[in-house]
Design a protein around this motif. Structure first.
Motif, PDB file in Angstrom:
ATOM      1  N   ASN A 118      65.183 -17.552  -1.556  1.00  0.00           N
ATOM      2  CA  ASN A 118      65.586 -18.830  -0.949  1.00  0.00           C
ATOM      3  C   ASN A 118      66.926 -18.691  -0.221  1.00  0.00           C
ATOM      4  OD1 ASN A 118      63.258 -19.866  -2.107  1.00  0.00           O
ATOM      5  ND2 ASN A 118      64.337 -20.716  -3.881  1.00  0.00           N
ATOM      6  N   GLU A 119      67.070 -17.571   0.484  1.00  0.00           N
ATOM      7  CA  GLU A 119      68.241 -17.259   1.316  1.00  0.00           C
ATOM      8  C   GLU A 119      69.521 -17.051   0.504  1.00  0.00           C
ATOM      9  OE1 GLU A 119      68.799 -19.467   4.885  1.00  0.00           O
ATOM     10  OE2 GLU A 119      66.687 -19.373   5.464  1.00  0.00           O
ATOM     11  N   LYS A 120      69.400 -16.794  -0.789  1.00  0.00           N
ATOM     12  CA  LYS A 120      70.547 -16.463  -1.631  1.00  0.00           C
ATOM     13  C   LYS A 120      70.324 -15.090  -2.260  1.00  0.00           C
ATOM     14  CE  LYS A 120      71.921 -21.193  -2.812  1.00  0.00           C
ATOM     15  NZ  LYS A 120      72.251 -22.129  -3.925  1.00  0.00           N
ATOM     16  N   LYS A 121      71.395 -14.355  -2.414  1.00  0.00           N
ATOM     17  CA  LYS A 121      71.288 -12.988  -2.935  1.00  0.00           C
ATOM     18  C   LYS A 121      70.887 -12.988  -4.404  1.00  0.00           C
ATOM     19  CE  LYS A 121      73.900  -8.684  -3.481  1.00  0.00           C
ATOM     20  NZ  LYS A 121      75.125  -7.935  -3.132  1.00  0.00           N
ATOM     21  N   ILE A 122      69.834 -12.240  -4.692  1.00  0.00           N
ATOM     22  CA  ILE A 122      69.385 -12.098  -6.076  1.00  0.00           C
ATOM     23  C   ILE A 122      69.485 -10.650  -6.540  1.00  0.00           C
ATOM     24  CG2 ILE A 122      66.925 -11.746  -5.508  1.00  0.00           C
ATOM     25  CD1 ILE A 122      66.281 -13.472  -8.013  1.00  0.00           C
ATOM     26  N   ALA A 123      69.594  -9.712  -5.595  1.00  0.00           N
ATOM     27  CA  ALA A 123      69.646  -8.295  -5.979  1.00  0.00           C
ATOM     28  C   ALA A 123      70.435  -7.484  -4.961  1.00  0.00           C
ATOM     29  CB  ALA A 123      68.231  -7.724  -6.109  1.00  0.00           C
ATOM     30  N   GLY A 124      71.117  -6.467  -5.480  1.00  0.00           N
ATOM     31  CA  GLY A 124      71.829  -5.513  -4.643  1.00  0.00           C
ATOM     32  C   GLY A 124      71.358  -4.104  -4.960  1.00  0.00           C
ATOM     33  N   ILE A 125      71.367  -3.248  -3.952  1.00  0.00           N
ATOM     34  CA  ILE A 125      70.869  -1.873  -4.080  1.00  0.00           C
ATOM     35  C   ILE A 125      71.950  -0.918  -3.600  1.00  0.00           C
ATOM     36  CG2 ILE A 125      69.139  -0.230  -3.197  1.00  0.00           C
ATOM     37  CD1 ILE A 125      67.316  -2.785  -2.806  1.00  0.00           C
ATOM     38  N   LEU A 126      72.142   0.157  -4.336  1.00  0.00           N
ATOM     39  CA  LEU A 126      73.070   1.213  -3.925  1.00  0.00           C
ATOM     40  C   LEU A 126      72.397   2.564  -4.129  1.00  0.00           C
ATOM     41  CD1 LEU A 126      75.899   2.091  -2.964  1.00  0.00           C
ATOM     42  CD2 LEU A 126      76.584   2.171  -5.371  1.00  0.00           C
ATOM     43  N   ILE A 127      72.156   3.268  -3.031  1.00  0.00           N
ATOM     44  CA  ILE A 127      71.472   4.563  -3.080  1.00  0.00           C
ATOM     45  C   ILE A 127      72.455   5.659  -2.676  1.00  0.00           C
ATOM     46  CG2 ILE A 127      69.565   5.951  -2.166  1.00  0.00           C
ATOM     47  CD1 ILE A 127      68.040   3.356  -1.690  1.00  0.00           C
ATOM     48  N   GLU A 128      72.555   6.676  -3.529  1.00  0.00           N
ATOM     49  CA  GLU A 128      73.446   7.805  -3.269  1.00  0.00           C
ATOM     50  C   GLU A 128      72.623   9.089  -3.256  1.00  0.00           C
ATOM     51  OE1 GLU A 128      77.622   7.085  -5.031  1.00  0.00           O
ATOM     52  OE2 GLU A 128      76.262   6.123  -6.463  1.00  0.00           O
ATOM     53  N   ASN A 129      72.733   9.828  -2.145  1.00  0.00           N
ATOM     54  CA  ASN A 129      71.921  11.020  -1.947  1.00  0.00           C
ATOM     55  C   ASN A 129      72.765  12.289  -1.949  1.00  0.00           C
ATOM     56  OD1 ASN A 129      69.511   9.452  -1.444  1.00  0.00           O
ATOM     57  ND2 ASN A 129      70.332   9.017   0.597  1.00  0.00           N
ATOM     58  N   THR A 130      72.167  13.366  -2.444  1.00  0.00           N
ATOM     59  CA  THR A 130      72.743  14.695  -2.268  1.00  0.00           C
ATOM     60  C   THR A 130      71.807  15.460  -1.344  1.00  0.00           C
ATOM     61  OG1 THR A 130      71.605  15.574  -4.233  1.00  0.00           O
ATOM     62  CG2 THR A 130      73.803  14.658  -4.548  1.00  0.00           C
ATOM     63  N   LEU A 131      72.395  16.136  -0.371  1.00  0.00           N
ATOM     64  CA  LEU A 131      71.610  16.792   0.671  1.00  0.00           C
ATOM     65  C   LEU A 131      71.592  18.304   0.488  1.00  0.00           C
ATOM     66  CD1 LEU A 131      72.935  14.789   3.768  1.00  0.00           C
ATOM     67  CD2 LEU A 131      71.066  14.194   2.220  1.00  0.00           C
ATOM     68  N   GLN A 132      70.513  18.896   0.933  1.00  0.00           N
ATOM     69  CA  GLN A 132      70.387  20.348   0.965  1.00  0.00           C
ATOM     70  C   GLN A 132      69.871  20.718   2.339  1.00  0.00           C
ATOM     71  OE1 GLN A 132      67.499  22.375  -1.661  1.00  0.00           O
ATOM     72  NE2 GLN A 132      69.203  23.696  -2.290  1.00  0.00           N
ATOM     73  N   ARG A 133      70.775  21.264   3.155  1.00  0.00           N
ATOM     74  CA  ARG A 133      70.476  21.516   4.569  1.00  0.00           C
ATOM     75  C   ARG A 133      70.089  20.202   5.247  1.00  0.00           C
ATOM     76  NH1 ARG A 133      68.298  25.978   1.829  1.00  0.00           N
ATOM     77  NH2 ARG A 133      69.440  27.920   2.271  1.00  0.00           N
ATOM     78  N   SER A 134      68.909  20.113   5.826  1.00  0.00           N
ATOM     79  CA  SER A 134      68.537  18.905   6.568  1.00  0.00           C
ATOM     80  C   SER A 134      67.681  17.947   5.748  1.00  0.00           C
ATOM     81  CB  SER A 134      67.769  19.294   7.839  1.00  0.00           C
ATOM     82  OG  SER A 134      66.586  19.999   7.513  1.00  0.00           O
ATOM     83  N   SER A 135      67.489  18.244   4.467  1.00  0.00           N
ATOM     84  CA  SER A 135      66.642  17.404   3.615  1.00  0.00           C
ATOM     85  C   SER A 135      67.442  16.806   2.467  1.00  0.00           C
ATOM     86  CB  SER A 135      65.468  18.218   3.055  1.00  0.00           C
ATOM     87  OG  SER A 135      64.638  18.694   4.091  1.00  0.00           O
ATOM     88  N   ILE A 136      66.847  15.816   1.835  1.00  0.00           N
ATOM     89  CA  ILE A 136      67.459  15.198   0.667  1.00  0.00           C
ATOM     90  C   ILE A 136      67.059  15.989  -0.568  1.00  0.00           C
ATOM     91  CG2 ILE A 136      67.630  13.106  -0.720  1.00  0.00           C
ATOM     92  CD1 ILE A 136      66.904  11.521   1.772  1.00  0.00           C
ATOM     93  N   GLN A 137      68.028  16.393  -1.343  1.00  0.00           N
ATOM     94  CA  GLN A 137      67.744  17.142  -2.561  1.00  0.00           C
ATOM     95  C   GLN A 137      67.466  16.196  -3.731  1.00  0.00           C
ATOM     96  OE1 GLN A 137      70.980  19.538  -4.080  1.00  0.00           O
ATOM     97  NE2 GLN A 137      69.592  20.961  -5.092  1.00  0.00           N
ATOM     98  N   TRP A 138      68.409  15.270  -3.961  1.00  0.00           N
ATOM     99  CA  TRP A 138      68.269  14.289  -5.029  1.00  0.00           C
ATOM    100  C   TRP A 138      68.731  12.925  -4.520  1.00  0.00           C
ATOM    101  CZ3 TRP A 138      65.775  15.459  -9.427  1.00  0.00           C
ATOM    102  CH2 TRP A 138      65.741  16.794  -9.857  1.00  0.00           C
ATOM    103  N   SER A 139      68.188  11.863  -5.127  1.00  0.00           N
ATOM    104  CA  SER A 139      68.646  10.505  -4.847  1.00  0.00           C
ATOM    105  C   SER A 139      68.849   9.764  -6.164  1.00  0.00           C
ATOM    106  CB  SER A 139      67.630   9.740  -4.002  1.00  0.00           C
ATOM    107  OG  SER A 139      67.540  10.267  -2.704  1.00  0.00           O
ATOM    108  N   VAL A 140      69.907   9.000  -6.217  1.00  0.00           N
ATOM    109  CA  VAL A 140      70.109   8.078  -7.336  1.00  0.00           C
ATOM    110  C   VAL A 140      70.001   6.672  -6.762  1.00  0.00           C
ATOM    111  CG1 VAL A 140      71.766   7.173  -9.004  1.00  0.00           C
ATOM    112  CG2 VAL A 140      71.507   9.646  -8.716  1.00  0.00           C
ATOM    113  N   VAL A 141      69.000   5.955  -7.220  1.00  0.00           N
ATOM    114  CA  VAL A 141      68.713   4.607  -6.713  1.00  0.00           C
ATOM    115  C   VAL A 141      69.211   3.593  -7.728  1.00  0.00           C
ATOM    116  CG1 VAL A 141      66.905   3.005  -5.997  1.00  0.00           C
ATOM    117  CG2 VAL A 141      66.705   5.443  -5.434  1.00  0.00           C
ATOM    118  N   GLY A 142      70.286   2.911  -7.389  1.00  0.00           N
ATOM    119  CA  GLY A 142      70.862   1.909  -8.277  1.00  0.00           C
ATOM    120  C   GLY A 142      70.461   0.502  -7.873  1.00  0.00           C
ATOM    121  N   MET A 143      70.177  -0.327  -8.878  1.00  0.00           N
ATOM    122  CA  MET A 143      69.779  -1.704  -8.615  1.00  0.00           C
ATOM    123  C   MET A 143      70.443  -2.650  -9.603  1.00  0.00           C
ATOM    124  SD  MET A 143      65.670  -1.347  -7.937  1.00  0.00           S
ATOM    125  CE  MET A 143      65.412   0.150  -8.889  1.00  0.00           C
TER     126      MET A 143
END
Length: 252
Positions: A118-143
């Motif tokens: 209803n146009e009010k914030k109910i959730a926030g997301i924070l994603i932190e990635n570790t890279l290996q060359r041109s690809s993503i190695q690991w991701s931590v998906v925070g909610m």
């Protein structure tokens, strides 16, 4: 309290529950340093004391009232330039979980990393990635998702309780959330980027509608696309413009 999930293939087969912690993302990032870490591990807490968000906003969260968690993923199939797709699938998963419990179409994803009800914030997301060359190695998906919070403390924020006027089962919502995330993650892994982006735009707050925004100046803009890199594409009085994260702010 939070059990290992039976209905998923790999998410939530290991769940680390902590009554209180400084940041689930930080703990998950520390877990990545261990040689035996594996995809799908979840860190969840009743009370996060130093959670990180966008623009330095404070986010009131009463202990034991909400879902605050981080998930370890290994999206090595994804190029670093496509990492915004992790934001897409995570926000869609949160939106899907919320809509399952709310009998209305008010749940929207908000670029780049929020979910609205209803146009009010109910959730926030924070994603932190570790890279290996041109690809993503690991991701931590925070909610962080406001579920049974009573009195959110921000005018433009809400909780599931404030909308449904009833208390909700956190373990049940947790299970639904992880099942939804795995559903979208497997879609991404199978290469269905166009389908995911189409669904994201369908539920995107402000898509094809003129609203007020602020960058170095105030302006009216209409979201017409989101680039593969995550840049927001808008139609404005100055023509079509693209904005990176933190370069533009929604007003109303």
């Amino acid at each position: 309290m939070y059990k290992i999930l039976a209905k998923t293939l790999f998410l939530g087969k290991e769940v680390i529950y902590m009554p209180s912690c400084h940041s689930t993302n930080d703990i998950a990032l520390q877990m990545l340093k261990k040689p035996d870490n594996r995809e799908g591990l979840i860190v969840i807490t009743d009370h996060q004391t130093q959670g990180r968000g966008q623009r330095g906003n404070n986010w009131k969260s009463d202990s034991g009232s909400n879902l605050t968690l981080s998930i370890i993923l290994k999206p090595s199939f994804l190029l670093a330039s496509d990492q915004f797709y992790l934001n897409i699938i995570t926000s869609l998963a949160v939106r899907r979980m919320i809509e399952f419990y709310v009998n209305e179409q008010g749940a929207k994803v908000k670029w780049p990393n929020d979910v609205l009800l209803n146009e009010k914030k109910i959730a926030g997301i924070l994603i932190e990635n570790t890279l290996q060359r041109s690809s993503i190695q690991w991701s931590v998906v925070g909610m962080g998702i406001n579920i049974n919070q009573q009195g959110v403390g921000l005018e433009k924020a809400t909780s599931l309780f404030e909308v449904t006027k009833s208390m909700n089962s956190l373990p049940e919502l947790f299970e639904k959330l992880i099942e939804s995330l795995e559903y979208y993650y497997l879609k991404l892994k199978s290469g269905k980027k166009e389908e995911l982006k189409e669904e994201y735009l369908q539920h995107l707050f402000g898509f094809q509608k003129f609203r007020k925004y602020r960058t170095e100046y105030l302006f009216n803009g209409k979201i017409i696309d989101v680039e593969e890199t995550g840049r927001l594409v808008m139609e404005t009085a100055k023509g079509v413009q693209s904005f990176d994260f933190k370069e533009v702010e929604f007003l109303y």
